[in-house]
Design a protein around this motif. Sequence first.
Motif, mmCIF file in Angstrom:
data_model
loop_
_atom_site.group_PDB
_atom_site.id
_atom_site.type_symbol
_atom_site.label_atom_id
_atom_site.label_comp_id
_atom_site.label_asym_id
_atom_site.label_seq_id
_atom_site.Cartn_x
_atom_site.Cartn_y
_atom_site.Cartn_z
ATOM 1 N N LEU A 191 -5.239 -14.322 34.378
ATOM 2 C CA LEU A 191 -5.261 -14.129 36.030
ATOM 3 C C LEU A 191 -4.086 -14.010 36.592
ATOM 4 N N ILE A 192 -3.795 -12.693 36.731
ATOM 5 C CA ILE A 192 -2.295 -12.323 37.092
ATOM 6 C C ILE A 192 -2.230 -12.075 38.798
ATOM 7 N N CYS A 193 -1.242 -12.735 39.477
ATOM 8 C CA CYS A 193 -1.106 -12.449 40.936
ATOM 9 C C CYS A 193 0.034 -12.085 41.058
ATOM 10 N N LEU A 194 0.290 -10.823 41.682
ATOM 11 C CA LEU A 194 1.631 -10.169 42.073
ATOM 12 C C LEU A 194 1.616 -9.975 43.545
ATOM 13 N N MET A 195 2.824 -10.118 44.179
ATOM 14 C CA MET A 195 3.138 -10.043 45.545
ATOM 15 C C MET A 195 4.763 -10.094 45.807
ATOM 16 N N LYS A 196 4.858 -9.456 46.911
ATOM 17 C CA LYS A 196 6.319 -9.387 47.299
ATOM 18 C C LYS A 196 6.828 -10.739 47.588
ATOM 19 N N LYS A 197 8.316 -10.967 47.551
ATOM 20 C CA LYS A 197 8.672 -12.215 47.858
ATOM 21 C C LYS A 197 8.611 -12.682 49.153
ATOM 22 N N ASN A 220 0.410 -27.398 34.696
ATOM 23 C CA ASN A 220 -0.525 -26.731 33.715
ATOM 24 C C ASN A 220 0.361 -25.813 32.708
ATOM 25 N N LEU A 221 0.226 -26.083 31.448
ATOM 26 C CA LEU A 221 1.048 -25.304 30.334
ATOM 27 C C LEU A 221 0.600 -23.780 30.465
ATOM 28 N N HIS A 222 -0.642 -23.695 31.046
ATOM 29 C CA HIS A 222 -1.156 -22.100 30.850
ATOM 30 C C HIS A 222 -0.692 -21.249 32.026
ATOM 31 N N VAL A 223 0.030 -21.875 32.949
ATOM 32 C CA VAL A 223 0.555 -21.290 34.375
ATOM 33 C C VAL A 223 2.112 -20.981 34.346
ATOM 34 N N THR A 224 2.411 -19.678 34.579
ATOM 35 C CA THR A 224 3.705 -19.499 34.859
ATOM 36 C C THR A 224 3.960 -18.685 36.241
ATOM 37 N N LEU A 225 5.094 -19.345 36.832
ATOM 38 C CA LEU A 225 5.352 -18.623 38.093
ATOM 39 C C LEU A 225 6.826 -17.980 37.864
ATOM 40 N N SER A 226 6.991 -16.699 38.181
ATOM 41 C CA SER A 226 8.226 -15.929 37.936
ATOM 42 C C SER A 226 8.734 -15.203 39.215
ATOM 43 N N ASP A 227 9.941 -15.341 39.189
ATOM 44 C CA ASP A 227 10.694 -14.261 40.222
ATOM 45 C C ASP A 227 10.807 -13.115 39.568
ATOM 46 N N ILE A 228 10.254 -11.852 40.270
ATOM 47 C CA ILE A 228 10.586 -10.562 39.546
ATOM 48 C C ILE A 228 11.129 -9.395 40.444
ATOM 49 N N ARG A 229 11.317 -8.396 39.655
ATOM 50 C CA ARG A 229 11.581 -7.164 40.608
ATOM 51 C C ARG A 229 10.921 -6.025 40.401
ATOM 52 N N ILE A 230 10.221 -5.576 41.449
ATOM 53 C CA ILE A 230 9.153 -4.548 41.494
ATOM 54 C C ILE A 230 9.785 -3.136 41.981
ATOM 55 N N LYS A 231 9.277 -1.976 41.254
ATOM 56 C CA LYS A 231 9.500 -0.795 41.819
ATOM 57 C C LYS A 231 9.070 -0.671 43.220
ATOM 58 N N ASN A 232 9.888 0.161 43.926
ATOM 59 C CA ASN A 232 9.404 0.407 45.411
ATOM 60 C C ASN A 232 8.473 1.578 45.273
ATOM 61 N N PRO A 233 7.309 1.484 45.803
ATOM 62 C CA PRO A 233 6.455 2.550 45.586
ATOM 63 C C PRO A 233 6.674 3.837 46.201
ATOM 64 N N ASN A 234 7.632 3.608 47.231
ATOM 65 C CA ASN A 234 7.961 4.715 47.985
ATOM 66 C C ASN A 234 9.479 5.480 47.513
ATOM 67 N N PRO A 263 11.175 4.556 43.761
ATOM 68 C CA PRO A 263 11.102 3.828 42.431
ATOM 69 C C PRO A 263 12.264 3.477 42.066
ATOM 70 N N ILE A 264 13.635 3.986 42.321
ATOM 71 C CA ILE A 264 14.630 3.565 41.896
ATOM 72 C C ILE A 264 15.336 2.156 42.838
ATOM 73 N N GLN A 265 14.622 2.062 43.910
ATOM 74 C CA GLN A 265 14.955 0.845 44.368
ATOM 75 C C GLN A 265 13.955 -0.230 43.878
ATOM 76 N N LEU A 266 14.388 -1.458 43.880
ATOM 77 C CA LEU A 266 13.820 -2.594 43.429
ATOM 78 C C LEU A 266 13.312 -3.573 44.504
ATOM 79 N N MET A 267 12.370 -4.218 44.209
ATOM 80 C CA MET A 267 11.945 -5.044 45.621
ATOM 81 C C MET A 267 11.962 -6.534 44.963
ATOM 82 N N ASP A 268 12.285 -7.742 45.805
ATOM 83 C CA ASP A 268 11.895 -8.997 44.928
ATOM 84 C C ASP A 268 10.387 -9.320 45.059
ATOM 85 N N GLY A 269 9.978 -9.951 44.247
ATOM 86 C CA GLY A 269 8.633 -10.346 43.973
ATOM 87 C C GLY A 269 8.312 -11.460 43.279
#
Length: 283
Positions: free
Chosen positions: A229-235, A254-268, A270-276
């Motif tokens: 199960l993968i959930c992705l959203m902007k920060k 839960n050892l099977h769960v991870t929560l990460s701060d990531i950087r997502i390509k801006n769909p409008n 892509p050279i810009q990154l968004m916090d997610g």
Amino acid sequence: MTNILSAFRTIISNYQTNVQHVTNGSNRANNMGDGLEAFIKDAFANTFNETNEQTKLEVFSRIYSYSGNKNNPPDLILQNSDAIEIKKLESASTAIALNSSYPKAKLFSNSTMITTACRTCEAWSEKDMLYAIGNVPKTTNQLKSLWLVYGDCFCADKEVYERIQQTISSGITSIPNVEFTQTNELGKVKKVDPLGITDLRIRGMWHIENPTKIFNYLYHYDETATFQLICLMKKEKYEALPLEDRNAIENLSNLHVTLSDIRIKNPNNPIQLMDGKLLVFKV
């Protein structure tokens, strides 16, 4: 009120991967899509273990303001919250067929693609669009993976898609000596032949890549996993969710769960990154 974080917890605490078989009708893809929709409804309503159908319907009426049809987005609307579009795929990496509806970062009440019932289900003008994309391999009813990803993480602004659609429509309507009628499709030509007995419908068939491919720079899909199960959203979306739900996720033991701060390509752009935020449950 329910949200993506409470649905995440509901799925992992009531771990089950079977998607209900729906046998009405002859279209297997649609029927299995109905089964996935039932799974998503139960996940957000926390009704996996509710056996009384009347009780479940009462819960649904409190949780959801709209339940749609196969021809118009979205499939569900959470009361005063997100719109949800559900897509069932038989492969973990195949492209997603959106048919005549282009990809949506947001859902707007003035869209010509939604029904009157959707437009008037509550007082709203704009909603976040959540895509629920489930992989149910052919010949099985086992849900192998589920993406819950917001449209603004991978869909451009509506003007990007509407410009293409409007340009095509304008070109079609510029054809001389044919009769056009008003339509939500790219075009409809009436009386094409001299007898005036042939019509032509011109429809858009939109596809978008699978999140497994789109976000392979963030998450490597595990073909050996029983379920993921993968959930992705902007920060900013994550931080707007109730503190109680965020604390519950962040304190999960839960050892099977991870929560990460990531950087997502801006769909409008892509050279810009968004916090997610990326949440993963994998077994």
